[in-house]
Design a protein around this motif. Sequence first.
Motif, mmCIF file in Angstrom:
data_model
loop_
_atom_site.group_PDB
_atom_site.id
_atom_site.type_symbol
_atom_site.label_atom_id
_atom_site.label_comp_id
_atom_site.label_asym_id
_atom_site.label_seq_id
_atom_site.Cartn_x
_atom_site.Cartn_y
_atom_site.Cartn_z
ATOM 1 N N THR A 494 76.035 30.367 -40.422
ATOM 2 C CA THR A 494 76.500 31.471 -39.582
ATOM 3 C C THR A 494 75.398 31.849 -38.609
ATOM 4 N N LEU A 495 75.726 31.791 -37.316
ATOM 5 C CA LEU A 495 74.778 32.225 -36.294
ATOM 6 C C LEU A 495 74.960 33.715 -36.070
ATOM 7 N N GLU A 496 73.852 34.474 -36.173
ATOM 8 C CA GLU A 496 73.917 35.919 -36.012
ATOM 9 C C GLU A 496 72.971 36.371 -34.912
ATOM 10 N N GLY A 497 73.114 37.654 -34.529
ATOM 11 C CA GLY A 497 72.182 38.270 -33.600
ATOM 12 C C GLY A 497 72.254 37.689 -32.202
ATOM 13 N N PRO A 498 71.142 37.724 -31.451
ATOM 14 C CA PRO A 498 71.122 37.248 -30.066
ATOM 15 C C PRO A 498 71.531 35.780 -29.924
ATOM 16 N N LEU A 499 71.161 34.943 -30.890
ATOM 17 C CA LEU A 499 71.522 33.531 -30.824
ATOM 18 C C LEU A 499 73.041 33.357 -30.915
ATOM 19 N N GLY A 500 73.659 34.067 -31.850
ATOM 20 C CA GLY A 500 75.110 34.016 -31.955
ATOM 21 C C GLY A 500 75.788 34.576 -30.722
ATOM 22 N N HIS A 501 75.203 35.637 -30.157
ATOM 23 C CA HIS A 501 75.763 36.253 -28.950
ATOM 24 C C HIS A 501 75.738 35.277 -27.777
ATOM 25 N N ALA A 502 74.613 34.592 -27.585
ATOM 26 C CA ALA A 502 74.497 33.631 -26.490
ATOM 27 C C ALA A 502 75.445 32.449 -26.686
ATOM 28 N N ALA A 503 75.534 31.954 -27.928
ATOM 29 C CA ALA A 503 76.412 30.820 -28.208
ATOM 30 C C ALA A 503 77.874 31.187 -27.964
ATOM 31 N N ARG A 504 78.244 32.386 -28.348
ATOM 32 C CA ARG A 504 79.631 32.820 -28.157
ATOM 33 C C ARG A 504 79.992 32.882 -26.673
ATOM 34 N N LYS A 505 79.107 33.401 -25.842
ATOM 35 C CA LYS A 505 79.397 33.508 -24.419
ATOM 36 C C LYS A 505 79.471 32.129 -23.767
ATOM 37 N N ILE A 506 78.623 31.216 -24.211
ATOM 38 C CA ILE A 506 78.673 29.855 -23.664
ATOM 39 C C ILE A 506 80.000 29.190 -24.011
ATOM 40 N N VAL A 507 80.420 29.330 -25.267
ATOM 41 C CA VAL A 507 81.680 28.739 -25.703
ATOM 42 C C VAL A 507 82.850 29.315 -24.910
ATOM 43 N N TYR A 508 82.883 30.631 -24.744
ATOM 44 C CA TYR A 508 83.990 31.249 -24.022
ATOM 45 C C TYR A 508 83.967 30.902 -22.537
ATOM 46 N N CYS A 509 82.786 30.735 -21.980
ATOM 47 C CA CYS A 509 82.696 30.310 -20.583
ATOM 48 C C CYS A 509 83.330 28.934 -20.418
#
Length: 548
Positions: A494-509
């Motif tokens: 599970t990716l959490e915190g800023p790393l998870g936040h950045a990964a989520r935005k990249i995926v949605y982009c």
Amino acid sequence: MSCRAAPWGRPSLPGGRPSPGSARQRGPFGGLNVWRNSILNNSWRLGGTPMKFGLPSRLFRLMASSSSGDGGFSRPTSTDEGPMPIYSWPDKQRPRVCILGGGFGGLYTALRLESLVWPNDKKPQVMLVDQSDRFVFKPMLYELLSGEVDVWEIAPSFTELLKNTSVQFVKDSVKLLRPSDHFRRDSGGSCTGGVVHLESGTVIEYDWLVLALGAEAKIDVVPGSAEYAIPFTTLDDALKVESQLKMLERRRFGKSSPDIQVAIVGLGYSGVELAATISERLKNKGIVQAINVQTTICPSAPPGNRDAALKVLESRNIQLFLGYFVNCIREASASEDSSSMVTDAKEVNGDHKKLLLELQPAQRGIRSQVLEADMVLWTVGSTSQIPRLQPPDAPYVIPLNGRGQVETEETLQVKGHPRTFAIGDSAALRDPSGKLLPATAQVAFQQADFAGWNLWAAINDRPLLPFRFQNLGEMMTLGRSDAAITASFIEGLTLEGPLGHAARKIVYCLRMPTDEHRVKVGISWFTKTAVDSLASLQNAVSSMLTSP
């Protein structure tokens, strides 16, 4: 639809089958062209009116005649029912595909059809119908409240998205469905799929239909919920919540007013993401009261996501009321309003009135409570739009389950209706274990890929593929720099915190509808991130220089 998805890649098909994306390489194309608007021999009477496969014979003759060219609509000069606009498709021979609903299922099906390779005489005319003029990337509605995204980034207009395609967009609401593909026909005879009646009065005849209307928030659950609670499923809902929050923040600014109180009913994904986003925004200016009938949050989420979310909720100004259900919502009287003295209520509150939520325990051992709130957000329950679109003279023509969802075959075709497909929240499709697929963006996205392929296959006399959902994982936002991502293909990660936040935005982009919009959003987000990082660095340097 629950606002979550995990789009790490396009799923492959089981059993070594080629992915629907391989349609570009397939050929040759064959089959008879049976898409002509000839007068059909099969007819019957419905309510005393002669019908041609669900279309009144008078309207059928009008649609077969030449149109006035007024934006694709023709109007009969004289009918018993008065003037009725009838859509005239540009080409009388090529197949006609009508897609109802412009969410993940509908829009992505239209774009999938556009991307496939078609013979000239069989490339379908595609019409997309939606009551809004914007596609909404629902998993990122929360970022509107945190200020991370602008409206144009997650809610581009259909006109912009479809400008380089042949897909026609119509802004309208669906009033009535009259499918006719469930009637038996002579082999080799041409046929139509049925007609759609829109609220504007327009009648659209189609050869193939895709039901992707999604679901509406079910807000009238308890007394006062429809009147005082705000759902969070559409762009309008998000903008209304943003407006209410700004009003409450302005009312409190510069005054010794009590904390802003926001109540959130439901702690599934949507409720947890709202609670985390709003609590971070309010900080020490307000408190979030989160209510859930179950004794845990996000019961269907992976353990990693649930643990990360619980850790964030407990670290912020959030009160959890687990094991409670809301009995009613009502306005607080002057004697019940604890925010101020009665003499100061007008000065502090203006026209704003406090709300009271009566909570009842869902299990023994806990006591009922009454909560006071400035705003109530409702994230529990949804209802299908399909039942109200059934013909009144044939209410069971479309097979529905107990939730009002359309029963489908594995190929996403509606049972008994070979020319009608249902996807997303409109469909009641089960996995191999018999469990209903979740109403998520990830499911709708994958179904759109298969629906587009199976339409191509059906029109070109090819075998249709059974849909198989592949759970790629789940994601959730927990604030401006916090998120949780659990990938199904990496056990226990599970990716959490800023790393998870950045990964989520990249995926949605990467999951934005078109390449052009992806580039625009990517540049915008990268610029904002760079500006925020520079501001943070300046603040850190300034703090170091000014510290003793």
